[in-house]
Design an enzyme around this catalytic site. Structure first.
Site, mmCIF file in Angstrom:
data_model
loop_
_atom_site.group_PDB
_atom_site.id
_atom_site.type_symbol
_atom_site.label_atom_id
_atom_site.label_comp_id
_atom_site.label_asym_id
_atom_site.label_seq_id
_atom_site.Cartn_x
_atom_site.Cartn_y
_atom_site.Cartn_z
ATOM 1 N N GLU A 150 -38.655 -26.263 -39.003
ATOM 2 C CA GLU A 150 -37.566 -25.971 -39.960
ATOM 3 C C GLU A 150 -36.250 -26.603 -39.555
ATOM 4 O O GLU A 150 -35.426 -26.942 -40.405
ATOM 5 C CB GLU A 150 -37.374 -24.461 -40.102
ATOM 6 C CG GLU A 150 -38.521 -23.739 -40.800
ATOM 7 C CD GLU A 150 -39.565 -23.189 -39.845
ATOM 8 O OE1 GLU A 150 -39.702 -23.715 -38.710
ATOM 9 O OE2 GLU A 150 -40.260 -22.228 -40.233
ATOM 10 N N GLU A 207 -46.091 -19.177 -39.220
ATOM 11 C CA GLU A 207 -45.648 -17.772 -39.223
ATOM 12 C C GLU A 207 -46.668 -16.873 -39.906
ATOM 13 O O GLU A 207 -46.926 -15.755 -39.456
ATOM 14 C CB GLU A 207 -44.282 -17.684 -39.919
ATOM 15 C CG GLU A 207 -43.218 -18.430 -39.136
ATOM 16 C CD GLU A 207 -41.899 -18.518 -39.884
ATOM 17 O OE1 GLU A 207 -41.842 -19.258 -40.892
ATOM 18 O OE2 GLU A 207 -40.941 -17.845 -39.489
ATOM 19 N N GLY A 224 -43.526 -21.783 -42.249
ATOM 20 C CA GLY A 224 -44.075 -20.538 -42.792
ATOM 21 C C GLY A 224 -45.588 -20.453 -42.629
ATOM 22 O O GLY A 224 -46.148 -19.357 -42.558
ATOM 23 N N ALA A 276 -43.334 -23.031 -45.916
ATOM 24 C CA ALA A 276 -42.816 -22.518 -47.173
ATOM 25 C C ALA A 276 -42.599 -23.721 -48.093
ATOM 26 O O ALA A 276 -42.432 -24.851 -47.621
ATOM 27 C CB ALA A 276 -41.509 -21.777 -46.937
HETATM 28 N N1 CO8 Z 1 -43.302 -27.724 -49.281
HETATM 29 C C1 CO8 Z 1 -43.548 -28.360 -50.442
HETATM 30 N N2 CO8 Z 1 -44.380 -29.419 -50.545
HETATM 31 C C2 CO8 Z 1 -44.973 -29.862 -49.419
HETATM 32 C C3 CO8 Z 1 -44.770 -29.238 -48.170
HETATM 33 C C4 CO8 Z 1 -43.889 -28.112 -48.125
HETATM 34 N N3 CO8 Z 1 -43.656 -27.420 -46.996
HETATM 35 N N4 CO8 Z 1 -45.490 -29.903 -47.228
HETATM 36 C C5 CO8 Z 1 -46.134 -30.884 -47.877
HETATM 37 N N5 CO8 Z 1 -45.829 -30.870 -49.201
HETATM 38 C C6 CO8 Z 1 -46.305 -31.784 -50.252
HETATM 39 C C7 CO8 Z 1 -45.652 -33.145 -50.135
HETATM 40 O O1 CO8 Z 1 -44.374 -33.120 -50.745
HETATM 41 C C8 CO8 Z 1 -46.654 -34.019 -50.853
HETATM 42 O O2 CO8 Z 1 -46.464 -33.841 -52.247
HETATM 43 P P1 CO8 Z 1 -46.371 -35.149 -53.219
HETATM 44 O O3 CO8 Z 1 -47.756 -35.746 -53.129
HETATM 45 O O4 CO8 Z 1 -46.056 -34.559 -54.546
HETATM 46 O O5 CO8 Z 1 -45.321 -36.036 -52.645
HETATM 47 C C9 CO8 Z 1 -47.999 -33.392 -50.496
HETATM 48 O O6 CO8 Z 1 -47.696 -32.039 -50.087
HETATM 49 C C10 CO8 Z 1 -48.702 -34.097 -49.347
HETATM 50 O O7 CO8 Z 1 -47.802 -34.149 -48.247
HETATM 51 P P2 CO8 Z 1 -47.470 -35.526 -47.456
HETATM 52 O O8 CO8 Z 1 -47.620 -36.695 -48.372
HETATM 53 O O9 CO8 Z 1 -46.157 -35.339 -46.770
HETATM 54 O O10 CO8 Z 1 -48.681 -35.534 -46.413
HETATM 55 P P3 CO8 Z 1 -48.695 -36.236 -44.968
HETATM 56 O O11 CO8 Z 1 -50.106 -36.181 -44.517
HETATM 57 O O12 CO8 Z 1 -48.013 -37.567 -45.031
HETATM 58 O O13 CO8 Z 1 -47.786 -35.290 -44.024
HETATM 59 C C11 CO8 Z 1 -46.995 -33.186 -43.123
HETATM 60 C C12 CO8 Z 1 -48.193 -33.990 -43.715
HETATM 61 C C13 CO8 Z 1 -46.615 -33.747 -41.740
HETATM 62 C C14 CO8 Z 1 -47.472 -31.743 -42.991
HETATM 63 C C15 CO8 Z 1 -45.791 -33.297 -44.081
HETATM 64 O O14 CO8 Z 1 -46.217 -32.958 -45.393
HETATM 65 C C16 CO8 Z 1 -44.637 -32.383 -43.732
HETATM 66 O O15 CO8 Z 1 -43.887 -32.647 -42.815
HETATM 67 N N6 CO8 Z 1 -44.467 -31.262 -44.488
HETATM 68 C C17 CO8 Z 1 -43.357 -30.368 -44.329
HETATM 69 C C18 CO8 Z 1 -43.520 -29.524 -43.101
HETATM 70 C C19 CO8 Z 1 -42.341 -28.596 -42.941
HETATM 71 O O16 CO8 Z 1 -41.207 -29.002 -42.772
HETATM 72 N N7 CO8 Z 1 -42.617 -27.280 -43.017
HETATM 73 C C20 CO8 Z 1 -41.600 -26.282 -42.873
HETATM 74 C C21 CO8 Z 1 -41.094 -25.906 -44.217
HETATM 75 S S1 CO8 Z 1 -39.693 -24.790 -44.113
HETATM 76 C C22 CO8 Z 1 -40.383 -23.305 -43.811
HETATM 77 O O17 CO8 Z 1 -41.567 -23.157 -43.711
HETATM 78 C C23 CO8 Z 1 -39.435 -22.178 -43.675
HETATM 79 C C24 CO8 Z 1 -40.204 -20.879 -43.348
HETATM 80 C C25 CO8 Z 1 -39.329 -19.736 -43.510
HETATM 81 C C26 CO8 Z 1 -39.148 -19.411 -44.941
HETATM 82 C C27 CO8 Z 1 -38.903 -17.985 -45.112
HETATM 83 C C28 CO8 Z 1 -37.654 -17.800 -45.884
HETATM 84 C C29 CO8 Z 1 -37.208 -16.375 -45.846
#
Ligand code: CO8
Length: 258
Positions: free
Chosen positions: A132, A112, A109, A66
């Site tokens: 998460e 999921e 997400g 998400a």
């Molecule tokens: N949300 C928003 N932006 C994101 C997300 C995300 N989940 N994941 C990556 N991005 C963005 C980064 O911020 C970055 O943007 P910018 O260039 O502007 O800084 C761009 O995408 C590229 O990402 P990275 O530079 O981090 O790329 P890497 O190759 O270094 O890393 C990863 C890749 C490991 C995937 C890393 O991006 C990461 O850890 N992402 C987050 C993963 C995460 O925590 N996901 C869970 C999110 S919470 C969730 O999903 C809750 C679900 C339930 C919600 C339902 C509610 C009812």
């Protein structure tokens, strides 16, 4: 064909290919993605020319979760009051099958969403996780339930509590994905599999999907009863007559969808 902001939709014969398209955010799922997916899959379900769909992302990410930037400032009243992402449940009510074709990250997400599809085909680069907890939250789109049903308590609990990712080989061993294919062949293989499904009698496809899904909601005796009633019901279709005649006459079935 409708145009969407965050996804690409293409028809390949009877297969609808939906591609998540927010590369700058690794396909993070924001409210616009949800609105686009709901509209695209409602259109797919209502279109008799389409028999099966494939949902995919990019080589790097199916979806990295998400959208954290969208959720960051939200409070309980916003999330609960607005039923944040509750609309995703509507995707699971799509009657025709959807195959998730996952390469790269399927996190939070994203994992999921893949599990809401009817089955997952994984590239050898796929990585699944529910990270998460690292953000001090939890799965919110069914992950704690669907992952546990798919891979059992031990792996699901470890993944939710540590945020550890599972690679494609482990996901296949654990039963999370139906098959692993080389990344370069993922989309073609998924479309080919979808075309096979879309070539079956349409009512039989819906019935088979419904009865397998019933296994998640019912006890064994009730599930078997549900299966048998749908099986009996298929003998009221023209396509059952056509399918069995075609077998006996050694030719391909020509389906009417009736
Ligand atoms: N949300 C928003 N932006 C994101 C997300 C995300 N989940 N994941 C990556 N991005 C963005 C980064 O911020 C970055 O943007 P910018 O260039 O502007 O800084 C761009 O995408 C590229 O990402 P990275 O530079 O981090 O790329 P890497 O190759 O270094 O890393 C990863 C890749 C490991 C995937 C890393 O991006 C990461 O850890 N992402 C987050 C993963 C995460 O925590 N996901 C869970 C999110 S919470 C969730 O999903 C809750 C679900 C339930 C919600 C339902 C509610 C009812």
């Amino acid at each position: 064909m409708a145009e969407y902001e965050t996804i690409l939709v293409e028809q390949r014969g009877r297969v609808t290919l939906v591609t998540l398209n927010r590369p700058q955010a690794l396909n993070a799922l924001n409210s616009q993605v949800l609105a686009d997916l709901l509209a695209a899959f409602a259109a797919f379900d209502a279109d008799p020319s389409q028999g099966c769909a494939v949902l995919t992302g990019s080589e790097k990410a199916f979806a990295a979760g998400a959208d954290i930037k969208e959720m960051q400032a939200q409070g309980f009243a916003d999330m609960y009051g607005g039923n944040f992402f509750g609309g995703y449940e509507r995707l699971t009510q799509t009657r025709k099958p959807i195959i998730a074709a996952v390469a790269g990250y399927a996190l939070g997400g994203g994992c999921e969403l893949a599990m809401m599809c009817d089955f997952i085909l994984a590239a050898d680069t796929a990585k699944f996780g529910q990270p998460e907890i690292k953000l001090a939250v939890s799965p919110g789109m069914g992950g704690s339930q669907r992952l546990t049903r798919a891979v059992g308590k031990a792996k699901a609990m470890e993944m939710c509590l540590t945020g550890r990712m599972m690679d494609a080989a482990e996901a296949e061993r654990a039963g999370l994905v139906s098959r692993v294919v080389p990344a370069a062949e993922l989309v073609e293989e998924a479309v080919k599999t979808a075309a096979t499904i879309a070539g079956m009698a349409p009512l039989a496809v819906i019935a088979n999907k419904e009865m397998v899904n019933a296994a998640f909601e019912t006890g064994l005796a009730q599930g078997v009863q549900f299966e048998r009633r749908l099986f009996h019901g298929l003998f009221g279709t023209a396509d059952q007559k056509e399918g069995m005649s075609a077998f006996v006459e050694k030719r391909a079935g020509n389906w009417s969808g009736k």
